[in-house]
Design an enzyme around this catalytic site. Structure first.
Site, PDB file in Angstrom:
ATOM      1  N   ASP A 273       1.022  -1.309   0.547  1.00  0.00           N
ATOM      2  CA  ASP A 273      -0.173   0.240   0.504  1.00  0.00           C
ATOM      3  C   ASP A 273       0.830   1.418   0.147  1.00  0.00           C
ATOM      4  O   ASP A 273       0.577   2.353  -0.456  1.00  0.00           O
ATOM      5  CB  ASP A 273      -0.996   0.592   1.361  1.00  0.00           C
ATOM      6  CG  ASP A 273      -1.831  -1.021   1.453  1.00  0.00           C
ATOM      7  OD1 ASP A 273      -2.387  -1.540   0.030  1.00  0.00           O
ATOM      8  OD2 ASP A 273      -2.219  -1.562   2.479  1.00  0.00           O
TER       9      ASP A 273
ATOM     10  N   LYS B 217      -5.644  -1.814  -7.194  1.00  0.00           N
ATOM     11  CA  LYS B 217      -6.031  -1.271  -6.074  1.00  0.00           C
ATOM     12  C   LYS B 217      -6.505  -0.532  -5.905  1.00  0.00           C
ATOM     13  O   LYS B 217      -7.579  -0.374  -7.369  1.00  0.00           O
ATOM     14  CB  LYS B 217      -4.422  -0.114  -5.908  1.00  0.00           C
ATOM     15  CG  LYS B 217      -3.483  -1.452  -4.732  1.00  0.00           C
ATOM     16  CD  LYS B 217      -3.857  -2.296  -4.030  1.00  0.00           C
ATOM     17  CE  LYS B 217      -3.258  -3.653  -3.589  1.00  0.00           C
ATOM     18  NZ  LYS B 217      -3.564  -4.507  -2.408  1.00  0.00           N
TER      19      LYS B 217
HETATM   20  C1  S3P Z   1      -5.158  -5.664   2.724  1.00  0.00           C
HETATM   21  C2  S3P Z   1      -4.584  -6.320   2.004  1.00  0.00           C
HETATM   22  C3  S3P Z   1      -4.102  -5.616   1.045  1.00  0.00           C
HETATM   23  C4  S3P Z   1      -3.734  -4.404   1.421  1.00  0.00           C
HETATM   24  C5  S3P Z   1      -5.180  -3.647   2.139  1.00  0.00           C
HETATM   25  C6  S3P Z   1      -5.157  -4.080   3.090  1.00  0.00           C
HETATM   26  C7  S3P Z   1      -5.726  -6.274   3.982  1.00  0.00           C
HETATM   27  O1  S3P Z   1      -4.564  -6.287  -0.231  1.00  0.00           O
HETATM   28  O2  S3P Z   1      -3.013  -3.600   0.098  1.00  0.00           O
HETATM   29  O3  S3P Z   1      -5.463  -2.201   1.768  1.00  0.00           O
HETATM   30  O4  S3P Z   1      -5.714  -6.208   5.061  1.00  0.00           O
HETATM   31  O5  S3P Z   1      -5.793  -7.713   4.482  1.00  0.00           O
HETATM   32  P1  S3P Z   1      -3.779  -7.558  -1.216  1.00  0.00           P
HETATM   33  O6  S3P Z   1      -4.415  -8.429  -0.911  1.00  0.00           O
HETATM   34  O7  S3P Z   1      -5.337  -7.252  -2.617  1.00  0.00           O
HETATM   35  O8  S3P Z   1      -3.193  -7.617  -1.475  1.00  0.00           O
END
Ligand code: S3P
Length: 453
Positions: free
Chosen positions: A332, A359
């Site tokens: 992120d 995203k």
């Molecule tokens: C998150 C996982 C990440 C991250 C998101 C929060 C989480 O996403 O980008 O802001 O809380 O499990 P991804 O699993 O798509 O990488």
């Protein structure tokens, strides 16, 4: 429906200083509501993030009959857990707003509750890929209909059908991408499945779900298969015993101040009580490789999660090829890291980060477009970015409604020749309520302007 349009105007110059505490961790806040609700007993959350995303999860569980008090001004939330089988069918679809974490984790958690339920979101969330979570849960026996109009990604709204007969079966699932959301989705579905559910991840991703499940007394078998891959297994049919949770400050919110202080001469800022779970510290590792001056103190463990105070002082950064093993650990933070790269001497190259394209916005495109408007020589690649360090001019950039793009460009003003105007910033409230006030109190000259469309 009228929507508030918020524009940020950040004046050039200044530096960051003082001791501040950024809001609570978003990932941990979501999970504390989910697992607290499914537990037996009453639990208290302190430091809960009062952002729109985590509040969407809180409201969803209230809509499913869980008694939840708060959050109060201090972020205190009290949950009377209903146990693994105590959720009730809500009267309406669950509106999860902009929150990908809510939708993806709830797809697993709600796939076999014995009632039908619809998960819906705003236009950004409704265009993000959900097949990555519906596929494994459907393989486990769930019945989920998504919007397949683009023929590929299976987007929201998701209609989950379940009745008394629904019975999931354990799965041995190899994640096709390094995603904590998909991992968590499958593990949460696994709580309701017959037999054993295993997830193999291709690289370490945030492990808050595993830590919290274990903290609530659920047995997990976690094996490291090699340097990168791990296999996490659990048996369905267990129960969760509530424990209290102290949510640390979000390292993903701290990241903007870490970058701002690194690039602005004269900066010296301390960020208190920040979560430094090793699956989240890519931002510290990457900035240090770039030459940043970062020191940690007061390291301790709070409720199964490591925290520390982080002090950042200005330093001249240099461009690097970001190691690919750091990508999931900073997934992120690349909007903020792109601002650091634009202020570094030399070239920074990011590869292996195609996930950034799905995203809250296509973050590769959003950053390249904005950086180019500000006069930086850079280009996007299929799976990353190439940024040549330079100087920010001034101009108007579009955050595309993405909170992290908005806050990153606000920090860029610390090193800009003129003002930076950032459009479409209302979604900063999804993860960082009070950003403007805190950033101003630390030395960033930023204001917001509101209009109603
Ligand atoms: C998150 C996982 C990440 C991250 C998101 C929060 C989480 O996403 O980008 O802001 O809380 O499990 P991804 O699993 O798509 O990488």
């Amino acid at each position: 429906m009228s929507e508030q349009l918020i524009t940020y105007i950040a004046q050039p110059g200044g530096h960051l200083s003082g001791k501040i505490r950024v809001p609570g961790d978003k990932s941990i806040s979501h999970r504390s509501i989910m697992l607290g609700s499914l537990s037996e007993g009453t639990m208290t959350i302190s430091g809960f993030l009062q952002g729109e995303d985590s509040l969407a999860t809180l409201k969803a569980f209230r809509a499913m009959g869980v008694q939840i008090q708060g959050p109060d001004d201090q972020g205190k939330v009290i949950i009377n857990g209903v146990g693994m089988h105590g959720l009730k069918k809500p009267d309406a679809p669950l509106d999860l707003g902009n929150s990908g974490t809510s939708m993806r984790l709830l797809t697993g958690l709600l796939s076999a509750q014995g009632f039908d339920i619809t998960l819906a979101g705003d236009s950004s969330l409704s265009s993000r890929p959900m097949k990555r979570v519906t596929d494994p849960v459907i393989q486990m026996g769930a019945d989920i209909e998504s919007n397949d109009s683009d023929g590929k990604q299976g987007t929201a709204p998701l209609n989950i059908h379940s009745d008394a007969e629904t019975q999931l079966k354990g799965i041995d699932y190899i994640l096709p991408m390094a995603s904590a959301q998909v991992k968590s989705c499958v593990l949460l579905a696994g709580l309701y499945a017959q037999g054993k559910t295993c997830v193999t991840e291709p690289a370490p991703t945030r492990d808050h779900t595993e830590r919290m499940l274990q903290g609530f007394g659920y047995n997990l078998d976690i094996k490291k298969l090699d340097q990168q891959r791990s296999k996490i297994c659990l048996q369905g049919g267990g129960k969760l015993i509530a424990g209290n949770i102290d949510v640390p400050s979000d390292i993903s919110s701290a990241a903007f101040f870490m970058v701002g202080a690194s690039i602005a001469e004269g900066s010296d800022i301390t960020l208190n009580h920040v979560g430094i779970n090793p699956t989240r510290t890519g931002i510290i590792n990457i900035l240090k490789l770039m030459g940043a001056d970062i020191t940690l103190s007061n390291e301790k463990e709070v409720g199964g999660e490591p925290v520390a105070d982080i002090r950042i002082r200005h330093a001249q950064l240099k461009g690097i090829h970001i190691p690919e093993d750091q990508v999931p650990l900073a997934i992120d933070e690349f909007p903020a890291i792109s601002i650091a790269a634009a202020c570094a001497q030399g070239q920074t190259i990011l590869t292996g980060a195609e996930e950034l394209r799905v995203k809250e916005s296509d973050r590769i495109q959003a950053m390249i477009d904005g950086l180019q408007i500000l006069g930086i020589d850079c280009e996007g690649t299929k799976d990353g970015l190439i940024i040549n360090g330079g100087e920010f001019g001034s101009g108007t950039v579009d955050s595309l409604g993405d909170h992290r793009i908005a806050m990153s460009f606000a920090m860029a003003a610390l090193k800009a020749k003129g003002a930076i105007t950032i459009k479409d910033c209302a979604n900063v409230n999804t993860s960082f309520p009070g950003f403007i006030t805190l950033a101003r109190s630390s030395g960033l000259q930023v204001n917001d302007k509101k209009a109603v469309s």
